[in-house]
Design a protein around this motif. Structure first.
Motif, mmCIF file in Angstrom:
data_model
loop_
_atom_site.group_PDB
_atom_site.id
_atom_site.type_symbol
_atom_site.label_atom_id
_atom_site.label_comp_id
_atom_site.label_asym_id
_atom_site.label_seq_id
_atom_site.Cartn_x
_atom_site.Cartn_y
_atom_site.Cartn_z
ATOM 1 N N TYR A 113 5.028 22.607 -7.571
ATOM 2 C CA TYR A 113 6.149 21.681 -7.461
ATOM 3 C C TYR A 113 6.661 21.321 -8.855
ATOM 4 O O TYR A 113 5.890 20.998 -9.752
ATOM 5 C CB TYR A 113 5.716 20.415 -6.725
ATOM 6 C CG TYR A 113 5.451 20.640 -5.254
ATOM 7 C CD1 TYR A 113 6.509 20.657 -4.346
ATOM 8 C CD2 TYR A 113 4.159 20.838 -4.772
ATOM 9 C CE1 TYR A 113 6.285 20.865 -2.997
ATOM 10 C CE2 TYR A 113 3.922 21.058 -3.427
ATOM 11 C CZ TYR A 113 4.992 21.071 -2.542
ATOM 12 O OH TYR A 113 4.760 21.290 -1.205
ATOM 13 N N PHE A 159 7.795 24.796 2.782
ATOM 14 C CA PHE A 159 7.942 23.451 3.331
ATOM 15 C C PHE A 159 7.440 23.395 4.771
ATOM 16 O O PHE A 159 6.815 22.422 5.180
ATOM 17 C CB PHE A 159 9.385 22.984 3.276
ATOM 18 C CG PHE A 159 9.578 21.608 3.848
ATOM 19 C CD1 PHE A 159 9.302 20.492 3.084
ATOM 20 C CD2 PHE A 159 9.992 21.432 5.159
ATOM 21 C CE1 PHE A 159 9.454 19.217 3.611
ATOM 22 C CE2 PHE A 159 10.133 20.164 5.687
ATOM 23 C CZ PHE A 159 9.867 19.058 4.911
ATOM 24 N N VAL A 192 11.014 28.511 -0.734
ATOM 25 C CA VAL A 192 10.811 27.080 -0.555
ATOM 26 C C VAL A 192 10.845 26.675 0.910
ATOM 27 O O VAL A 192 10.103 25.793 1.332
ATOM 28 C CB VAL A 192 11.856 26.273 -1.366
ATOM 29 C CG1 VAL A 192 13.252 26.492 -0.834
ATOM 30 C CG2 VAL A 192 11.520 24.795 -1.347
ATOM 31 N N ARG A 210 13.185 29.906 -6.319
ATOM 32 C CA ARG A 210 12.977 28.988 -5.196
ATOM 33 C C ARG A 210 13.124 29.656 -3.835
ATOM 34 O O ARG A 210 13.248 28.965 -2.831
ATOM 35 C CB ARG A 210 13.975 27.836 -5.280
ATOM 36 C CG ARG A 210 13.977 27.103 -6.601
ATOM 37 C CD ARG A 210 14.958 25.962 -6.575
ATOM 38 N NE ARG A 210 16.324 26.415 -6.383
ATOM 39 C CZ ARG A 210 17.364 25.602 -6.233
ATOM 40 N NH1 ARG A 210 17.177 24.305 -6.222
ATOM 41 N NH2 ARG A 210 18.583 26.083 -6.078
ATOM 42 N N ASN A 254 10.294 14.149 0.378
ATOM 43 C CA ASN A 254 11.168 14.544 -0.720
ATOM 44 C C ASN A 254 11.130 13.447 -1.791
ATOM 45 O O ASN A 254 11.678 12.376 -1.619
ATOM 46 C CB ASN A 254 12.596 14.722 -0.194
ATOM 47 C CG ASN A 254 13.531 15.196 -1.283
ATOM 48 O OD1 ASN A 254 13.109 15.464 -2.409
ATOM 49 N ND2 ASN A 254 14.795 15.312 -0.954
ATOM 50 N N ASP A 303 13.895 16.735 3.607
ATOM 51 C CA ASP A 303 12.980 17.870 3.543
ATOM 52 C C ASP A 303 13.161 18.694 2.262
ATOM 53 O O ASP A 303 12.350 18.646 1.364
ATOM 54 C CB ASP A 303 13.051 18.746 4.798
ATOM 55 C CG ASP A 303 14.460 19.047 5.274
ATOM 56 O OD1 ASP A 303 15.361 19.182 4.419
ATOM 57 O OD2 ASP A 303 14.658 19.167 6.496
ATOM 58 N N ARG A 304 14.245 19.416 2.122
ATOM 59 C CA ARG A 304 14.412 20.264 0.947
ATOM 60 C C ARG A 304 15.809 20.102 0.377
ATOM 61 O O ARG A 304 16.637 19.403 0.946
ATOM 62 C CB ARG A 304 14.132 21.731 1.291
ATOM 63 C CG ARG A 304 15.078 22.330 2.338
ATOM 64 C CD ARG A 304 15.194 23.828 2.143
ATOM 65 N NE ARG A 304 15.733 24.147 0.827
ATOM 66 C CZ ARG A 304 15.848 25.389 0.356
ATOM 67 N NH1 ARG A 304 15.444 26.393 1.075
ATOM 68 N NH2 ARG A 304 16.357 25.605 -0.836
ATOM 69 N N THR A 348 17.435 21.484 6.008
ATOM 70 C CA THR A 348 17.054 22.618 6.841
ATOM 71 C C THR A 348 18.004 22.773 8.024
ATOM 72 O O THR A 348 17.975 23.798 8.712
ATOM 73 C CB THR A 348 15.617 22.460 7.366
ATOM 74 O OG1 THR A 348 15.481 21.185 7.996
ATOM 75 C CG2 THR A 348 14.608 22.582 6.227
ATOM 76 N N GLN A 352 10.493 19.963 -6.042
ATOM 77 C CA GLN A 352 10.706 21.087 -5.139
ATOM 78 C C GLN A 352 9.726 22.198 -5.485
ATOM 79 O O GLN A 352 9.221 22.277 -6.610
ATOM 80 C CB GLN A 352 12.147 21.608 -5.238
ATOM 81 C CG GLN A 352 13.195 20.665 -4.681
ATOM 82 C CD GLN A 352 13.134 20.513 -3.175
ATOM 83 O OE1 GLN A 352 12.561 21.338 -2.479
ATOM 84 N NE2 GLN A 352 13.750 19.461 -2.660
#
Length: 366
Positions: free
Chosen positions: A339, A316, A312, A309, A323, A272-273, A246, A327
């Protein structure tokens, strides 16, 4: 600053796609009279000026002498060679050889734009010696402060350190590690004593100037740019990178990493992503294998399903989770969200039909 540099990548892509020379004026940037050239070599030694009287707005015409690229990342019209796409002429080789083709492609532009000049090279070299920066080292970037108010959530230090510990445990299966090192880049000075207290087995490296410059009152002052760029330099050159995608700094360091190794797509762990690009178009994956949900919240997939996605990041921020290889996405066939296991999918990249530079008649420019 990370956002500004990623905007620069859009300028580079526009230059590449239109086969024009990019002229960048950063004089006075954040208190530096020479702008980015305070730290990096100029983009060109010869094409450095232009006539405003000849300037036309984006996208201009083929015979326009000077085209002004807008200072935002959603120009109209938007060409297909903008993120996330890779040039069609190298797509087959790139997708066969690299685990994250788009990150590699963007990394090439940053590799060129961020070539250190002599002064900045001396600064980073001296700083590396002072800190004791050497391999093996894990780059750890923890972004908090204002980021928590808009785009991310608080993640405990233990989540980051679990990934750091995992890297070293795996490394120690292959070689002797005399000293576990961490290079820390953060905007939260309280992280430093926390790491020293909770994880004394690690040697903690950081730039004191960078930590002092993270106060909001200092961030846009001249020296802060140098500290920030040095942090990115060392994060990108670490053996492994632990951060949150992020953050622009995390993504920039990851992109630069791709230029230093044959394939560095597996040298990162995001807390995180997954990796993404701001204002990207597409952001979809295709299921390589079917997936039957094993717990509540998982997404059912059939082989060939396309998973979107694009939401997303907002998901989040509202429903954070560690993680763990999954995702958030929406199955475009079933219209259901949940997910999905990332390893069962492959990213669908746009292949932009950009004219190859090999076709340029260079005799006309000599």
């Amino acid at each position: 600053m990370g956002s500004h540099l990623h905007h620069l990548s859009y300028c580079f892509l526009a230059s590449y796609g239109t086969q024009r020379t990019l002229i960048l004026n950063t004089k006075g940037y954040n208190g530096n009279p020479e702008g980015l050239e305070t730290f990096f070599l100029p983009l060109s030694e010869t094409c450095t000026s232009y006539s405003k009287s000849q300037m036309v707005p984006w996208p201009g015409k083929e015979d326009s002498l000077v085209v002004y690229f807008p200072d935002w990342d959603r120009p109209n019209p938007r060409p297909k060679y903008f993120p996330k796409s890779i040039p069609k002429d190298i797509s087959e080789r790139l997708m066969r050889l690299h685990g994250d083709p788009f990150a590699w492609w963007i990394g090439q532009f940053f590799k060129y734009a961020l070539r250190r000049n002599k002064d900045f090279q001396n600064y980073t070299d001296n700083l590396a010696r002072e800190m004791g920066y050497e391999s093996p080292v894990v780059g750890l970037q923890i972004r908090r402060s204002d980021k928590l108010q808009r785009e991310a959530i608080y993640i405990d230090l233990s989540v980051y350190m679990e990934e750091v510990d995992g890297f070293y445990k795996e490394l120690e299966l292959r070689q002797t590690v005399a000293q576990r090192r961490i290079f820390l880049a953060t905007d939260d000075p309280e992280v430093i004593p926390e790491i020293k207290k909770k994880y004394p087995e690690y040697k903690l490296l950081y730039n004191p100037g960078s930590v002092d410059s993270t106060r909001k009152s200092q961030r846009k002052k001249g020296p802060s740019v140098q500290y920030f760029l040095a942090d990115v330099y060392f994060l990108a050159r670490s053996d492994y990178l632990v951060c949150g995608m992020t953050s622009n700094i995390c993504r920039l360091s990851y992109e630069l990493m791709q230029t230093l190794h044959a394939d560095a797509s597996a040298r990162v762990s995001s807390v995180d992503r997954d990796y993404y690009f701001h204002f990207e178009v597409g952001n979809v994956v295709k299921a390589r294998f079917p997936h039957k949900p094993r717990r509540t919240g998982e997404l059912e997939m059939q082989e060939g399903d396309v998973v979107d996605r694009k939401d997303v990041l907002s998901r989040f921020s509202k429903h954070p989770s560690k993680n763990n290889g999954f995702q958030w996405g929406t199955n475009t066939r079933t219209k259901k969200s949940g997910y999905y296991p990332v390893y069962k999918t492959v990213e669908i990249l746009e292949k932009a039909n950009v004219q190859s530079f090999e076709r340029i008649d260079r005799s006309k420019t000599e």
